[in-house]
Write a protein that holds these residues in place. Structure first.
Motif, PDB file in Angstrom:
ATOM      1  N   LYS A  10       0.853  -1.186   0.000  1.00  0.00           N
ATOM      2  CA  LYS A  10       0.000   0.000   0.000  1.00  0.00           C
ATOM      3  C   LYS A  10       0.889   1.237   0.000  1.00  0.00           C
ATOM      4  N   ASP A  13      -3.184   5.777  -1.185  1.00  0.00           N
ATOM      5  CA  ASP A  13      -4.452   5.081  -1.390  1.00  0.00           C
ATOM      6  C   ASP A  13      -4.398   4.165  -2.610  1.00  0.00           C
ATOM      7  N   LYS A  38      -8.222  -6.597   0.660  1.00  0.00           N
ATOM      8  CA  LYS A  38      -7.331  -5.457   0.939  1.00  0.00           C
ATOM      9  C   LYS A  38      -7.942  -4.152   0.410  1.00  0.00           C
ATOM     10  N   ASP A  41     -10.565  -3.313   3.014  1.00  0.00           N
ATOM     11  CA  ASP A  41     -10.008  -2.921   4.309  1.00  0.00           C
ATOM     12  C   ASP A  41      -9.338  -1.547   4.267  1.00  0.00           C
ATOM     13  N   THR A  42      -8.667  -1.232   3.167  1.00  0.00           N
ATOM     14  CA  THR A  42      -7.889   0.011   3.084  1.00  0.00           C
ATOM     15  C   THR A  42      -8.634   1.132   2.378  1.00  0.00           C
ATOM     16  N   ALA A  44      -8.847   1.479  -0.731  1.00  0.00           N
ATOM     17  CA  ALA A  44      -7.940   1.891  -1.806  1.00  0.00           C
ATOM     18  C   ALA A  44      -8.729   2.449  -2.979  1.00  0.00           C
TER      19      ALA A  44
END
Length: 128
Positions: A10, A13, A38, A41-42, A44
């Motif tokens: 990561k 973003d 992922k 969760d992030t 992004a």
């Protein structure tokens, strides 16, 4: 080899996954699941999938790449594929796979610059 996991990094973003080994069906499905989790969760906004080390793909892996790109797009993440080898590009086209919402870049450096421009422009528009 069955427990092989593709690392997902990561940066801001943006998520970066560089596939450095041949993907087998089980490891490819695990990668898809890991990447989508992922993204969730992030939160992004961009995903770069670097395929530089892949010199051949079969129909399953080709379809999975297309599916990952579509699923990531549905989750709000832009997708850039980098490092497509000629044989991989030929295979994707011969399989009739379309990647309508996916951009490509020659290498990871160019893909990261492209993604940073795209996600930066979206922030400037007041999208958050």
């Amino acid at each position: 080899m069955d427990n092989l996991r593709i690392p997902i990094l990561k940066i801001g973003d943006i998520l970066i996954a560089s596939i450095q080994v041949a993907l087998h069906d089980a490891s490819a499905v695990q990668f898809k699941d890991d990447l989508l989790q992922k993204i969730h969760d992030t939160r992004a906004r961009g995903v770069i999938i670097d395929l530089t080390a892949l010199d051949v793909v079969d129909s399953f892996i080709g379809r999975l790449i297309a599916d990952i790109a579509a699923m990531a797009g549905l989750m709000g993440a832009r997708v850039v594929l980098t490092g497509l080898q000629p044989a991989v590009a030929i295979t994707l086209v011969e399989l009739g796979l379309e990647l309508p919402r996916v951009l490509t870049a020659l290498n990871l450096e160019k893909g990261l610059a492209m993604m940073q421009r795209m996600t930066g422009e979206e922030s400037d528009d007041g999208a958050e």
